[in-house]
Design a protein around this motif. Structure first.
Motif, short mmCIF file in Angstrom:
data_model
loop_
_atom_site.label_atom_id
_atom_site.label_comp_id
_atom_site.label_asym_id
_atom_site.label_seq_id
_atom_site.Cartn_x
_atom_site.Cartn_y
_atom_site.Cartn_z
N SER A 135 0.73 -1.17 -0.16
CA SER A 135 -0.03 0.02 -0.08
C SER A 135 0.77 1.27 -0.01
CB SER A 135 -0.85 -0.17 1.19
OG SER A 135 -0.16 0.00 2.32
N LEU A 187 -6.92 -6.62 16.67
CA LEU A 187 -7.69 -5.89 15.69
C LEU A 187 -6.96 -5.37 14.40
CD1 LEU A 187 -9.69 -3.54 17.85
CD2 LEU A 187 -10.58 -5.35 16.74
N ILE A 244 -4.97 -0.19 11.08
CA ILE A 244 -4.09 0.62 11.57
C ILE A 244 -4.05 0.51 13.05
CG2 ILE A 244 -5.81 2.27 11.56
CD1 ILE A 244 -3.34 3.93 10.28
N PHE A 245 -5.26 -0.12 13.45
CA PHE A 245 -5.64 0.11 15.15
C PHE A 245 -4.37 -0.82 15.88
CE2 PHE A 245 -9.18 1.73 13.25
CZ PHE A 245 -9.32 2.76 13.98
N GLU A 292 -1.25 -1.00 15.48
CA GLU A 292 -0.09 -0.35 15.30
C GLU A 292 -0.32 0.92 16.52
OE1 GLU A 292 2.32 -0.04 12.11
OE2 GLU A 292 1.36 -1.55 11.34
N VAL A 293 -1.59 1.56 16.29
CA VAL A 293 -1.70 2.54 17.00
C VAL A 293 -2.16 2.36 18.42
CG1 VAL A 293 -3.14 4.98 16.97
CG2 VAL A 293 -2.17 4.15 15.10
N LEU A 294 -3.32 1.48 18.50
CA LEU A 294 -3.79 1.23 19.79
C LEU A 294 -3.17 0.12 20.49
CD1 LEU A 294 -7.61 2.01 18.63
CD2 LEU A 294 -6.07 3.44 20.05
N ASP A 300 -3.82 -3.07 20.64
CA ASP A 300 -4.76 -3.88 21.30
C ASP A 300 -4.45 -5.42 20.84
OD1 ASP A 300 -6.97 -5.19 22.66
OD2 ASP A 300 -8.24 -4.34 21.43
N GLY A 351 -11.02 -4.80 22.20
CA GLY A 351 -11.86 -4.78 20.94
C GLY A 351 -12.70 -5.84 20.64
N LEU A 399 -16.26 -5.77 19.05
CA LEU A 399 -16.47 -5.55 17.79
C LEU A 399 -16.91 -7.08 17.12
CD1 LEU A 399 -13.82 -3.18 16.84
CD2 LEU A 399 -15.96 -2.93 17.15
N VAL A 424 -16.26 0.93 22.24
CA VAL A 424 -15.98 -0.16 22.25
C VAL A 424 -14.43 0.12 23.16
CG1 VAL A 424 -14.71 -2.22 21.52
CG2 VAL A 424 -16.90 -1.51 20.63
N LEU A 425 -13.75 0.92 22.52
CA LEU A 425 -12.28 1.07 23.16
C LEU A 425 -12.32 2.28 24.30
CD1 LEU A 425 -10.46 0.70 19.68
CD2 LEU A 425 -10.66 -0.97 21.71
N PRO A 461 -2.20 9.44 16.99
CA PRO A 461 -1.45 9.18 15.77
C PRO A 461 -2.24 9.05 14.43
CG PRO A 461 -0.61 7.88 17.60
CD PRO A 461 -1.74 8.54 18.11
#
Lengths: 696, 696
Positions: free
Chosen positions: A532, A600, A603-604, A606-608, A610, A632, A635, B607-608, B634
């Motif tokens: 990407s 999850l 992008i989540f 890496e950012v969050l 979780d 998460g 979800l 959720v988060l 971010p």
């Protein structure tokens, strides 16, 4: 694994001290002075060529002259002489050595080479060797003190059945010193220094095996030998000995300091966490929690379904305790209605739910303490019983009555954890403890410690599900294309989205016709890992014309952004909508080998951050636990009217991935499946993108 | 707000005790006994109609007979007599009362009614009233002890400049008792009971105003009077008095207990957190942290840019300390290279970076302790200096030398926080403290406490940006449609996505033509709040035909799923792609009024729970701080090659929303903007959906 090979080192009948000193303040003198003071039950052989006796004990000129083979040799001579001492002990037939001597791998390359020679000598003679550069150990039950810490100036350890294994000498004695100040017995402390031969895992294993130790405290900066370490954790769990551990070096900063200190290999902290969880080791957040938990564990009561019942004289403390219990997921079920009515009969304005606020009235009619306690234990059925009595429980008039009232109930229910928060003199605390109560000053810490007992109980009772059968894996010579990678994973039971590698535009059109629109198109090249980032992924390709246009677009972009990459064509895949995007992965931990991850997707991850980890391989039940532990998870579980996702298929893919990674061997450097598309219940989960990293 | 009105209550020259008892163990007797023992510097007037003297002090038959007007009346008589006592004190001109008497609002409706009469009487006479149902207070500096706690049996408080304000009597005395055991001085303790008139805010305000108190500890279950509470926090900050607070009742369980205990209004915990943050109040996680922070704050050194320098004799402890500092975002900058070289010159194998491991060598050449310390303070420039010396620092031979070495440096740098972790006897700890050192046993707690000093420093130095000018707001009579809601918000400076309310299909087609495809279509009804739950939202509407079809689909669905709803038509809006979805909201807290929220949009907010709150109104700088505090920030800041989002526009919308909510008044029950679409930098942020809830 046979951990009894450390018996001669930690529970010997005789010790030779090479470099024995007549000066009780020097490192070759302190151990002798300590053992004399504590009445070592074995024989001490000072070795010193210059003196006929050392600290009034007959000395010998060298190891060869000793009248018998000592169980263990303590080495306190500098440099090369330390290596010679190992050799001499080996020739004498001694099977254990403790090396104080510093100046080895912790210093420089030359030291590391000398250390290697020392280890070689030890191995040649079958000697188990602690150190070099270690502070030593003590085993108070037999008065054995081969240690040069100055900490005993403030007092001897209290007898007890807690063992402390520490990679840091100073921190290990810090912990035992705090324990002593708090009246907690620590019978054995072992510090491991450079871990040239004996490592933390050996010491934990010995404590798991030894009848002298019930509860194990560990301090670690880095685990070097995963095999011994895991065998020790396993033995401890089988022997129902709880391990509570401080593992430091988890931050970036901390990691740096750990390296400069003992050149530790500080494994990824998330991996450490996963491994400790797997074996039921409880990780303490600080030294006080370490000691709180160890102290509580000496009762050896580990409820499988731990519930907390609280009796309090302060509504405020009740609220505080409820908050802490909630934050730890420590259940505080309410008292049964009938029992609540009964308690209200005793004290009309009491709050009988749980926390049970018995009010100060209970101290005016002291028999009410007994009534409340019995009702909570027998009708509430709590496994952990905590009374918040603060200074009221520490008053000279109240204390004996409170103890008598509660003791009568405790006698009928010795299988419960009986804990009290009181503020009292040390003497009074000792009296409560002698009756069997666990005493804490602060309720927050009491709740955390009681909660840990349930975590041990669950770990001791846990039975792991069988991992999937190991698949036959033949890894390619180097990192494969995405298509090849997915074929390998599909064969291992991780299905992929329908797709085809297309060398030309006609093949792409045929594939799109077969799968139906929309399709996803991706550039196909072993040299482009993150497609990407070069615009190498096209979504929502909706017509045959768009396929044609997309094919040339992708080739053009690859030509511009990655001119040197070998291009094999374009991957055409069915575009799946309405799925939940997850990510699965494998990382190879330098200590613990392949570790699986789930989180999850997109992008989540890496950012969050979780995500959940577990050592490979494992079964579907463990995989589902990992998935359910995600923040998460709702979800996947129908949050906000979404359809429930196929968690079973996701768990199966994760377990299969773990079996694949375990079977693939060390050449598999990593796997990254992102996204894995999880469809609604019963419809499956499919890898939409996968990267296998292979070490050539 | 004038907090000096509590001077007569907490620092009086005379006290009348209504219900004075000759029995020093009864609640009407204890205060007299305590004040005699502690030498109260004012006059005691026992009021007892049956005795000429009480505990050898001349007694009076009633309040009217007192020879002068007492500053404060202490009421220890039951039921109706307590209300009569307030009346009598009022007629005598007394302006303060402390009411021990229980049986009021904490019991039942009848008690609540009696309490209301008591408050009315107090207000009629301008009496500030503590309680009823309170344990009382003490102000040790003047020997003032109108309190019936039995906690003094174990010892009197240590003189000191920490004040404790507690909504729980038992917990308040628990805290002071722990402080006494740790050698920490607590000069003033006030417990507030039912808070019928004086509430926690009054007491905090008095402590912020009083020259007797430097540091404030607070224990709260629920804040009742936000105006006084906020004024108190503001005064404390202006007077540079740190407040450290335990606020319980944050869990569901805890909340239940808090309600049964004092019928508190436990505000949403996230709101409490936001309010405390706003004023720089540090929230303690447990009683020990509360005392650690208060103890450390008594130095009154609050660095604005706090950095931690650590000297250690244990590499292991250094790692542990680094971990804790990292987890708290407490900077530990490295020593300058030149200084590191110098330290290596002193001890070749030291680790001079930070943590600085001076090794045990420094204790063999004790002047090195001074050299290392001076280099760290002067060259490292740390504001918080922590030495981990454990039992080495507690040894009788070392301690005086260590103290002398470090004291010499401290004398030149009295503006630093000087902390040591040592294990030593209480006497030796007192000696270190007398020199000016802060002493902790455990490094984890030391780091947390030192870190809090920087948080205070930043709060004291902080200057809030001006909130946007209050907009003119006219709220509609009831909850408006989405379109009307967005018009209102647009007028207040929160722009919305281009859109139009369309009563028929021709209007919808015209709007779609104007905005360009794709468009979003949504059912338009004041009665349907959550449109997506009835299928009332269509995305990716791509052609005029699709607009036609969509219009009838939405009307059909609304007819089926919400047959009674009044349908005004369909909203057509431009569909924006490539934006980051955020959520903004307003909730009306029952205590603190309108509170703004920002978080990641869509399902992740629920959720988060990655959201930030702040009391309205506030400026753009504060709005941006909230946005930057999100874990998901971010995503707005260019993570993984995404374009940076227009954070400035987002912050402006958030600040404008806060000004709108503050201006709108209490009829605005809530606002829910989700999603707010944030475009790339410079392109703005637009509300795509908005719900205003209006109380009719």
């Amino acid at each position: 694994m046979d951990f009894s090979t450390l018996d001669p080192m930690i529970r010997p009948r005789s010790i030779a001290i090479i470099g024995a000193s007549d000066d009780a303040t020097r490192i070759g003198g302190r151990p002798i002075a300590y053992m004399k003071a504590r009445g070592f039950q074995g024989t001490i052989f000072p070795v010193n060529p210059k003196r006929p006796s050392v600290q009034d004990i007959k000395a010998f000129a060298d190891v060869a002259s000793l009248p018998e083979t000592p169980d263990v040799g303590l080495i306190a001579v500098p440099g090369e002489a330390a290596i010679e001492a190992i050799e001499a002990l080996g020739q004498k037939g001694t099977k254990a050595a403790i090396v104080f001597t510093a100046g080895f791998a912790e210093v420089d390359e030359k030291g590391a080479a000398a250390q290697a020679r020392m280890v070689a000598a030890a191995k040649r003679h079958g000697i188990r060797m602690l150190g070099p550069n270690c502070l030593g150990l003590f085993n108070d039950a037999i008065g054995f003190y081969p240690i040069f810490s100055s900490s005993f100036e403030q007092g001897w350890p209290i007898a007890g059945r807690i063992g402390i294994a520490s990679q840091s000498g100073a921190y290990g004695t810090h912990v035992y010193s705090l324990a002593r100040k708090r009246g907690i017995g620590t019978g054995v402390v072992v510090t491991t220094g450079n871990e040239a031969e004996v490592a933390l895992g050996d010491v934990l294993g010995w404590m798991a095996h030894s009848p002298d130790v019930d509860v194990i405290c560990a301090y670690a900066e880095g685990i070097r030998d995963s095999e011994k370490f895991l065998a020790a954790l396993d033995l401890a769990r089988r022997n129902r000995k709880p391990i509570v551990m401080m593992k430091v070096g988890k931050s970036e900063l901390g990691g740096a300091a750990a390296q400069s200190h003992t050149a530790s290999i500080a494994g990824d902290d998330a991996v450490t966490d996963a491994v400790l969880n797997e074996y039921g080791v409880v990780r303490a957040r600080n030294t006080e929690e370490l000691l709180d938990i160890a102290y509580t564990a000496t009762k050896r009561i580990f409820p499988v379904q731990n519930t907390l019942g609280v009796m309090t004289v302060s509504g405020g403390a009740g609220v505080l305790i409820s908050d802490v219990a909630e934050s730890l997921d420590f259940p505080m079920p309410a008292m049964p209605e009938a029992a609540q009515a009964k308690l209200r009969g005793f004290v009309p304005f009491c709050a009988p739910r749980n926390p049970v606020d018995c009010t100060a009235q209970a101290f005016n009619q002291i028999e009410l303490i007994g009534e409340f306690t019995r009702s909570m234990v027998e009708e509430g059925g709590y496994t952990s019983c905590l009374g918040f009595f603060t200074q009221v429980g520490g008053s000279k008039t109240n204390a004996p009555k409170v103890r008598a009232q509660m003791k009568a109930v405790m006698k009928d229910h010795p299988d419960r954890l009986w804990a009290l928060c009181i503020i009292a003199s040390d003497e009074m605390v000792r009296e409560y403890e002698a009756d069997g109560f666990l005493i804490y000053e602060d309720p927050t810490r009491a709740v955390a410690a009681l909660h840990a007992m349930g975590r041990f109980g669950e770990a001791f009772a846990r039975v792991a599900s069988a991992p999937p059968a190991a698949p036959a894996v033949t890894l390619p010579a180097k990192t494969p294309t995405e298509a090849e990678g997915k074929r390998i994973l599909t064969a291992a039971g991780i299905p992929a989205v329908p797709e085809r590698a297309c060398a030309d535009v006609d093949q792409a059109i045929a594939a799109a016709r077969e799968f139906g629109f929309p399709v996803v198109m991706k550039i196909l090249s072993p040299d482009i890992l993150h497609k990407s980032e070069i615009g190498g992924v096209l979504l929502d390709v909706n017509s045959l014309d768009a396929v044609r246009e997309g094919f040339s677009t992708l080739l053009r972009r690859a030509g511009e952004k990655a001119p040197t990459a070998h291009i094999e064509g374009v991957l055409v895949a069915k575009q799946i909508k309405g799925a939940t995007e997850m990510a699965l992965g494998i990382l190879r931990d330098p200590v613990f080998g392949p570790v699986a991850m789930v989180g999850l997707g997109g992008i989540f991850i890496e950012v969050l951050k979780d995500v959940a980890f577990r050592r490979c391989p494992f079964g579907e039940a463990e995989a589902e636990q990992m998935i359910r532990s995600l923040k998460g998870f709702p979800l996947l579980d129908g949050a906000r009217g979404r359809p429930k996702a196929d968690v079973a298929a996701l768990a199966k893919a994760l377990a299969n991935l773990s079996a694949f990674a375990a079977a693939a061997g060390p050449r598999l450097a990593g796997v990254d499946i992102n996204p894995l598309l999880v469809l609604p219940e019963g419809e499956g989960a499919y890898a939409a993108d996968a990267v296998l990293e292979i070490t050539p």
